[in-house]
Design a protein around this motif. Structure first.
Motif, PDB file in Angstrom:
ATOM      1  N   PHE A   1       0.837  -1.208   0.000  1.00 34.46           N
ATOM      2  CA  PHE A   1       0.000   0.000   0.000  1.00 34.46           C
ATOM      3  C   PHE A   1       0.867   1.251   0.000  1.00 34.46           C
ATOM      4  N   SER A   2       1.923   1.239   0.790  1.00 29.48           N
ATOM      5  CA  SER A   2       2.830   2.383   0.837  1.00 29.48           C
ATOM      6  C   SER A   2       3.447   2.640  -0.531  1.00 29.48           C
ATOM      7  N   GLU A   3       3.875   1.579  -1.194  1.00 25.68           N
ATOM      8  CA  GLU A   3       4.486   1.726  -2.511  1.00 25.68           C
ATOM      9  C   GLU A   3       3.484   2.255  -3.533  1.00 25.68           C
ATOM     10  N   VAL A   4       2.245   1.785  -3.482  1.00 27.42           N
ATOM     11  CA  VAL A   4       1.218   2.279  -4.400  1.00 27.42           C
ATOM     12  C   VAL A   4       0.972   3.771  -4.160  1.00 27.42           C
ATOM     13  N   ILE A   5       0.911   4.170  -2.905  1.00 26.36           N
ATOM     14  CA  ILE A   5       0.711   5.592  -2.579  1.00 26.36           C
ATOM     15  C   ILE A   5       1.846   6.425  -3.167  1.00 26.36           C
ATOM     16  N   LYS A   6       3.084   5.996  -2.968  1.00 25.75           N
ATOM     17  CA  LYS A   6       4.232   6.761  -3.468  1.00 25.75           C
ATOM     18  C   LYS A   6       4.268   6.794  -4.996  1.00 25.75           C
ATOM     19  N   LYS A   7       3.960   5.663  -5.628  1.00 29.45           N
ATOM     20  CA  LYS A   7       3.968   5.621  -7.101  1.00 29.45           C
ATOM     21  C   LYS A   7       2.853   6.495  -7.665  1.00 29.45           C
ATOM     22  N   MET A   8       1.672   6.454  -7.063  1.00 30.31           N
ATOM     23  CA  MET A   8       0.564   7.280  -7.549  1.00 30.31           C
ATOM     24  C   MET A   8       0.869   8.764  -7.356  1.00 30.31           C
ATOM     25  N   ASP A   9       1.539   9.102  -6.278  1.00 30.01           N
ATOM     26  CA  ASP A   9       1.937  10.493  -6.070  1.00 30.01           C
ATOM     27  C   ASP A   9       2.930  10.931  -7.141  1.00 30.01           C
ATOM     28  N   ALA A  10       3.874  10.057  -7.455  1.00 31.53           N
ATOM     29  CA  ALA A  10       4.856  10.380  -8.499  1.00 31.53           C
ATOM     30  C   ALA A  10       4.177  10.530  -9.852  1.00 31.53           C
ATOM     31  N   ILE A  11       3.204   9.664 -10.140  1.00 37.19           N
ATOM     32  CA  ILE A  11       2.475   9.751 -11.409  1.00 37.19           C
ATOM     33  C   ILE A  11       1.648  11.040 -11.456  1.00 37.19           C
ATOM     34  N   ALA A  12       0.945  11.348 -10.354  1.00 37.63           N
ATOM     35  CA  ALA A  12       0.088  12.540 -10.309  1.00 37.63           C
ATOM     36  C   ALA A  12       0.890  13.833 -10.406  1.00 37.63           C
ATOM     37  N   SER A  13       2.055  13.853  -9.783  1.00 38.84           N
ATOM     38  CA  SER A  13       2.866  15.073  -9.798  1.00 38.84           C
ATOM     39  C   SER A  13       3.678  15.210 -11.075  1.00 38.84           C
ATOM     40  N   GLY A  14       3.775  14.122 -11.828  1.00 43.39           N
ATOM     41  CA  GLY A  14       4.531  14.164 -13.074  1.00 43.39           C
ATOM     42  C   GLY A  14       6.031  14.155 -12.883  1.00 43.39           C
ATOM     43  N   SER A  15       6.455  14.007 -11.639  1.00 42.28           N
ATOM     44  CA  SER A  15       7.897  13.973 -11.381  1.00 42.28           C
ATOM     45  C   SER A  15       8.339  12.535 -11.166  1.00 42.28           C
ATOM     46  N   PRO A  16       9.486  12.190 -11.681  1.00 43.22           N
ATOM     47  CA  PRO A  16       9.961  10.818 -11.468  1.00 43.22           C
ATOM     48  C   PRO A  16      10.233  10.575  -9.986  1.00 43.22           C
ATOM     49  N   GLU A  17       9.831   9.413  -9.550  1.00 42.18           N
ATOM     50  CA  GLU A  17      10.052   9.042  -8.155  1.00 42.18           C
ATOM     51  C   GLU A  17      11.532   8.801  -7.942  1.00 42.18           C
ATOM     52  N   GLU A  18      12.004   9.190  -6.778  1.00 44.38           N
ATOM     53  CA  GLU A  18      13.405   8.944  -6.440  1.00 44.38           C
ATOM     54  C   GLU A  18      13.592   7.449  -6.255  1.00 44.38           C
ATOM     55  N   THR A  19      14.580   6.897  -6.929  1.00 39.69           N
ATOM     56  CA  THR A  19      14.857   5.469  -6.820  1.00 39.69           C
ATOM     57  C   THR A  19      15.687   5.218  -5.573  1.00 39.69           C
ATOM     58  N   PRO A  20      15.196   4.344  -4.677  1.00 42.04           N
ATOM     59  CA  PRO A  20      15.965   4.072  -3.462  1.00 42.04           C
ATOM     60  C   PRO A  20      17.251   3.330  -3.765  1.00 42.04           C
ATOM     61  N   GLN A  21      18.248   3.572  -2.953  1.00 41.45           N
ATOM     62  CA  GLN A  21      19.505   2.849  -3.074  1.00 41.45           C
ATOM     63  C   GLN A  21      19.312   1.462  -2.480  1.00 41.45           C
TER      64      GLN A  21
END
Length: 181
Positions: free
Chosen positions: A154-174
């Motif tokens: 659920f956390s990952e879906v929230i973060k991915k949807m936020d990245a999609i909605a904002s149009g900014s690429p999500e920061e890739t974790p190390q």
């Protein structure tokens, strides 16, 4: 979306806590395995409890670290294909995979393991092997491992949807950085 992101950060903190502390179970599993091997070779003796403890610790590591692996994006994927896609496409694939594959798997596992774990706990179910350990901790680990994995999905879906909605690429974790508690 702010409240959902705050929920995501909370889930990530719990996952990070387990990811940080579960590494000590690896050391415990190695020590139990080593002591068991030494006792078996030197004294020609062994115990079912030692063997079952190895399996319990090994299972605990994988069940409790699965959510952390998902959080750090360190799970197995087909990089040859994935690397050729845009970050937005990868985000959509992750959302689809989490919602339609990972979440249903976790829900099925929770539905199946919950009653079994509760019954084992209430009955004090023990091993069928002479001198073995109680079984309910193993069954509880299955339930809690998939519960933690579901929360992280659920956390990952929230973060991915936020990245999609904002149009900014999500920061890739190390994937190889030091785990912080």
């Amino acid at each position: 979306m702010g409240a959902l992101l705050q929920l995501s950060r909370g889930i990530d903190a719990v996952t990070r806590f387990f990811g940080y502390h579960v590494r000590w179970l690896v050391l415990a599993a190695v020590l139990v395995s080593s002591v068991n091997a030494i006792i078996r070779k030197i004294f020609d003796s062994s115990s079912n409890a030692w063997l079952e403890m190895q399996a319990l610790l090994f299972g605990a590591v994988f069940l409790l670290a699965a959510a952390y692996t998902l959080q750090k994006n360190a799970h197995v994927r087909i990089d040859v294909i994935s690397n050729r896609l845009s970050q937005a496409a990868r985000n959509w694939i992750d959302v689809f995979g989490h919602i339609f594959m990972l979440v249903p798997l976790c829900l099925i596992m929770l539905w199946l393991s919950g009653p079994t774990a509760l019954d084992a706990f209430l009955s004090g179910e023990g091993s069928n092997n002479a001198g073995g350990l109680t079984v309910w901790p193993s069954k509880m680990l299955i339930f809690f491992g998939f519960l933690l994995l579901l929360a992280q999905a659920f956390s990952e879906v929230i973060k991915k949807m936020d990245a999609i909605a904002s149009g900014s690429p999500e920061e890739t974790p190390q994937t190889h950085d030091e785990v912080q508690p």
